[in-house]
Design an enzyme around this catalytic site. Structure first.
Site, short mmCIF file in Angstrom:
data_model
loop_
_atom_site.label_atom_id
_atom_site.label_comp_id
_atom_site.label_asym_id
_atom_site.label_seq_id
_atom_site.Cartn_x
_atom_site.Cartn_y
_atom_site.Cartn_z
CB ALA A 61 2.75 -2.92 5.39
CD GLU A 129 -2.71 -3.82 0.03
OE1 GLU A 129 -2.65 -2.95 0.91
OE2 GLU A 129 -3.27 -3.62 -1.09
#
Length: 255
Positions: A61, A129
């Site tokens: 992302a 993440e």
């Protein structure tokens, strides 16, 4: 555009094109959903390739964009984020991910949405993440565990480590490893072969398998049974059986 769809001989390539790292910002995510839905409904697209280019698939992302978002903003965006990836997973046609270089975070989650994954020898996959104080938010905790099992998924998600192509192959995260220069060619060949197959039967097979993984076996068998019977109403079934009887197995030509 940051994501494009190109169609040739029945194969639609959804190409990520946001240099230098194909970071999946909100605009890219929304465009991905649009093109996944377009590929799903277009009759001239019979199989799909997900591709990020020769150097990398997608490095995740857009962290700078995410950093500016607070809890309230992500509550609003989180469902839309997942829906973008789910649109890819629900394309009712064979989908193969052609993975070169990095497929991290959202990039790995996108590859997980495919039915088959071909990785280059230079590929590195992972869900990093946790290193940001987060967890995967685009389906990684669910699709990864279903693909490689909960223990291996927890290893990758808890540590945030990256795995090279050979380890990814061993754990079932990818299905083939080939020289990096051959990844896209191999993926297109896989898709092109299936693009010549019976489209409704392929849809039935995909939906039966995917639905069965989400429910108990009796419900899964009911899904399979309904699709199986329904295919007897298709021209492809007539053509396939007639060819088998008259010419032998594997020679049917489907429209």
């Amino acid at each position: 555009m940051t994501v494009n769809l190109e169609v040739s001989e029945g194969v639609g390539t959804i190409r990520l094109d946001r240099p230098p790292m194909n970071a999946l910002d909100i605009a890219s995510q929304d465009r991905l959903r649009e093109l996944a839905e377009e590929a799903a409904r277009r009759e001239d697209v019979r199989a799909v390739v997900l591709y990020g280019g020769e150097k990398l698939f997608a490095a995740g992302a857009d962290i700078k964009e995410m950093q500016a978002m607070d809890h309230a903003a992500m509550v609003v965006r989180g469902r839309a984020l997942q829906d973008c990836f789910t649109a890819v997973a629900k394309i009712p046609k064979p989908v193969v991910a052609a993975v070169t270089g990095y497929a991290l975070g959202g990039g790995c989650e996108l590859a997980l949405c495919a039915d088959f994954r071909i990785a280059g020898e230079n590929a590195k996959l992972g869900q990093p993440e946790i290193l940001l104080g987060l967890i995967p938010g685009a389906g990684g905790t669910q699709r990864l565990a279903r693909l490689v099992g909960p223990s291996k998924a927890k290893d990758l998600i808890f540590t945030g480590r990256q795995v090279k192509a050979d380890e990814a192959l061993a754990m079932g995260l990818v299905d083939q490893v080939v020289p990096a220069a051959e990844v896209y060619e191999r993926a297109v060949a896989w898709a092109a072969r299936l693009a010549q197959g019976p489209a409704i039967a392929l849809r039935a097979a995909k939906e039966s398998i995917d639905a069965g993984l989400e429910t108990d076996i009796d419900t899964g068998l009911a899904v399979e049974r309904n699709w199986f019977a329904g295919l007897f109403a298709t021209e492809d079934r007539e053509r396939g059986m007639r060819s088998f009887v008259e010419e032998g197995p594997g020679k049917a030509k489907f429209l």
